[in-house]
Structure formats: C-alpha cells, structure tokens
Design an enzyme around this catalytic site. Structure first.
Site, mmCIF file in Angstrom:
data_model
loop_
_atom_site.group_PDB
_atom_site.id
_atom_site.type_symbol
_atom_site.label_atom_id
_atom_site.label_comp_id
_atom_site.label_asym_id
_atom_site.label_seq_id
_atom_site.Cartn_x
_atom_site.Cartn_y
_atom_site.Cartn_z
ATOM 1 N N ASN A 8 0.865 -1.186 0.000
ATOM 2 C CA ASN A 8 0.000 0.000 0.000
ATOM 3 C C ASN A 8 0.901 1.236 0.000
ATOM 4 O OD1 ASN A 8 -1.781 2.062 0.516
ATOM 5 N ND2 ASN A 8 -2.346 1.382 2.582
ATOM 6 N N TRP A 9 0.937 1.902 -1.150
ATOM 7 C CA TRP A 9 1.870 3.033 -1.284
ATOM 8 C C TRP A 9 1.277 4.340 -0.757
ATOM 9 C CZ3 TRP A 9 4.061 1.712 -6.876
ATOM 10 C CH2 TRP A 9 4.807 0.519 -6.771
ATOM 11 N N LYS A 10 0.046 4.312 -0.319
ATOM 12 C CA LYS A 10 -0.615 5.485 0.279
ATOM 13 C C LYS A 10 -0.423 6.726 -0.602
ATOM 14 C CE LYS A 10 -0.154 3.266 4.719
ATOM 15 N NZ LYS A 10 -0.268 3.355 6.140
ATOM 16 N N HIS A 94 -9.918 1.479 4.399
ATOM 17 C CA HIS A 94 -8.645 1.581 5.136
ATOM 18 C C HIS A 94 -8.854 2.471 6.373
ATOM 19 C CE1 HIS A 94 -4.533 2.558 6.202
ATOM 20 N NE2 HIS A 94 -4.184 1.490 5.526
ATOM 21 N N GLU A 96 -7.182 4.734 7.632
ATOM 22 C CA GLU A 96 -6.901 6.155 7.447
ATOM 23 C C GLU A 96 -8.109 6.865 6.833
ATOM 24 O OE1 GLU A 96 -3.236 5.500 5.355
ATOM 25 O OE2 GLU A 96 -2.300 4.863 7.232
ATOM 26 N N GLU A 166 -6.074 -4.951 10.260
ATOM 27 C CA GLU A 166 -5.075 -3.906 10.481
ATOM 28 C C GLU A 166 -5.420 -3.132 11.753
ATOM 29 O OE1 GLU A 166 -2.792 -2.718 6.692
ATOM 30 O OE2 GLU A 166 -4.561 -1.469 6.830
ATOM 31 N N GLY A 172 1.552 2.058 10.707
ATOM 32 C CA GLY A 172 2.484 3.185 10.582
ATOM 33 C C GLY A 172 3.153 3.592 11.876
ATOM 34 N N SER A 213 2.767 -2.264 10.408
ATOM 35 C CA SER A 213 4.198 -2.310 10.722
ATOM 36 C C SER A 213 4.858 -3.643 10.361
ATOM 37 C CB SER A 213 4.434 -1.954 12.196
ATOM 38 O OG SER A 213 3.963 -0.639 12.452
ATOM 39 N N GLY A 234 2.523 -1.136 4.335
ATOM 40 C CA GLY A 234 2.644 0.266 3.947
ATOM 41 C C GLY A 234 4.108 0.646 3.807
ATOM 42 N N GLY A 235 4.654 1.241 4.856
ATOM 43 C CA GLY A 235 6.005 1.807 4.845
ATOM 44 C C GLY A 235 7.061 0.940 4.165
HETATM 45 P P1 PGA Z 1 2.309 0.180 7.652
HETATM 46 O O1 PGA Z 1 0.916 0.415 6.921
HETATM 47 O O2 PGA Z 1 2.892 -1.098 7.091
HETATM 48 O O3 PGA Z 1 3.147 1.371 7.299
HETATM 49 O O4 PGA Z 1 2.034 0.056 9.098
HETATM 50 C C1 PGA Z 1 0.021 -0.632 6.693
HETATM 51 C C2 PGA Z 1 -1.207 -0.127 5.962
HETATM 52 O O5 PGA Z 1 -1.607 1.021 6.191
HETATM 53 O O6 PGA Z 1 -1.814 -0.837 5.152
#
Ligand code: PGA
Length: 252
Positions: A8-10, A94, A96, A166, A172, A213, A234-235
């Site tokens: 997930n490149w956000k 998601h 977010e 999640e 994150g 994470s 994500g990250g």
């Molecule tokens: P993260 O993000 O790996 O940076 O914790 C996961 C996600 O938001 O899908």
C-alpha cells in the site's frame, strides 16, 4: 496456497517515484507458486505503474473506489474505471479513510458490493483502535466491522474477498501486533465469516491478511501462523530496497 504480499503506497509517491518503484518491483524474484504480489499506488499513478509492470508477476490495485457505476459524482472513481486501468484489486475502508474521512461500515459495504459487481477483488480493511484493544473490546469491534461490511453481500463462484486485519495502533507506528495476537484475531474473523457465509464459502472465497508495521524482519513470523494468508504492507513497501527485502523474506 500462495501468500499475498500487498504494498500500500498510500499518498507517498509522485507518479515518477511510483514508476521507479514499480520497475524495481517488476524485477524482484517472485516464485508465483509461493506468493502473489500486488501494489496499490495513488489513482494518478495507476496507468503509468500498469505500463511499468507489463509482463511482471505483480498485480495492480487501487486504494479506494466509489460505490456507484457512473453519474454526477464529481471527484469519485468507479470500480469499472479502475478495471479499465488494469486493476484487479481495490482497498476498501482503510483505517486512514475511516478516521480522516469518516468512512462508515455502510459505505464500506456499498463499495465492496460495487467492487465485486465490477469483477474487482475488494480488500476490506478492519481493525480496532488502541483504546478498544486496551479495554478488551477488540474482538467486538472486528466482529462488528466484518458483519456490517459484508452484510447482505452474496459471494459465490470465483469471487474473492480479502479481509485485511489492520489494528489501527499498529498501522504506521512501528508497533506491530504480536503474531500470536494477530493469529487470534484472524481466527475470530474466520469464525465470523463462517457464521455469515457458511464454512465452504468462508474457506474458499475469503483470505485474511495482516497489516500494521510489517517489514522484512517480522513478515516470516506472520506467514508462519495458521490463518494468516499474507500481509498488507505500507512503509516497508514504499522503497525499492525494503520492498525487495520484504518479498525475499516472504519466500524464505
Ligand atoms: P504500515 O501500513 O505497514 O506502514 O504500518 C500498513 C497499511 O496502512 O496498510
């Protein structure tokens, strides 16, 4: 069964950066019998990332979609528009978006329906807050999000739905959920799916992946757990080197 490794490149990459990362992803050694990789760039980079991934064993997904097929919905993007750009998957709900844009379970439900209608595989994200975890309410939260997000939706034949567990406190933050706790949450989600869809459909048409994470160091522990079918990352998926390390570690 292949493990799913989804990046997930956000909203973190320019279109050029996304193409560069996609090119790296396209050259990563991937044993397609062991893992299935997909990347989820911003809408603005979908077309160019698709071109950069031509011929590579990496699927394309979007980070969101709208629930209507077409119409006067300025700024929204329909599932069929995503299909047109080569997407096979779409993230829905998601955390977010739930937090920043007040996305509700009802909206998530409509988006999942629309995604399935357009032949996209929805990745429904669910997870409890830190507060809910501390108060011992995590299982109620995820059972409720699962039930409401999927209420009244028929899943059959070759249709697939992926549930991404999640926990919000792990996304994150560098505070990954203990693999045993993730396993417990996944078992609970599978039980909810069995209640809603029956065991045959729950086991055949659904996969449950963990996110929060995840990186090259801990991915192996999650994938070794019963009932954890992959990871939404994500990250660690947003730079070529760490993404390649993650994918390598997932195949060890
Ligand atoms: P993260 O993000 O790996 O940076 O914790 C996961 C996600 O938001 O899908």
């Amino acid at each position: 069964m292949q493990k799913l490794i989804f990046g997930n490149w956000k909203m973190n990459l320019s279109a050029d950066d996304a193409v560069a990362l996609a090119k790296t992803a396209g050259t990563m050694p991937i044993d397609a019998s062991r893992i299935k990789a997909a990347v989820f760039p911003s809408f603005t980079a979908l077309a160019s990332v698709r071109a950069a991934l031509q011929g590579a064993p990496v699927s394309l997904g979007a980070q969101d979609c709208f629930w209507e097929k077409a119409g006067a919905y300025t700024g929204e993007i329909s599932p069929s528009q995503l299909r047109e750009l080569g997407c096979s998957h779409v993230l829905v709900g998601h955390s977010e978006r739930r937090q920043n844009l007040n996305e509700t379970d009802d909206m998530v439900n409509r988006k999942i329906r629309a995604a399935l209608d357009a032949n996209l595989t929805p990745v429904m994200c669910i997870g409890e807050t830190d507060d809910a975890r501390r108060r011992g309410l995590w299982s109620n939260v995820i059972a409720e999000q699962t039930a409401k997000g999927l209420a009244g939706i028929a899943v059959a034949g070759t249709q697939n739905v992926i549930v991404a567990y999640e926990p919000i406190w792990a996304v994150g933050t560098g505070r990954a959920c203990a693999p045993q706790d993730a396993r417990e949450a996944h078992a609970l989600i599978m039980n909810s799916l069995i209640e809603i869809f029956g065991p045959a459909v729950a086991q055949k048409n659904f996969r449950i992946i963990y996110g929060g994470s995840v990186d090259a160091r801990n991915i192996g522990e999650y994938l070794a757990m019963d009932g954890i079918d992959g990871a939404l990352v994500g990250g660690a998926s947003q730079r070529g080197a760490s993404f390649a390390e993650l994918v390598a570690a997932a195949q060890k």
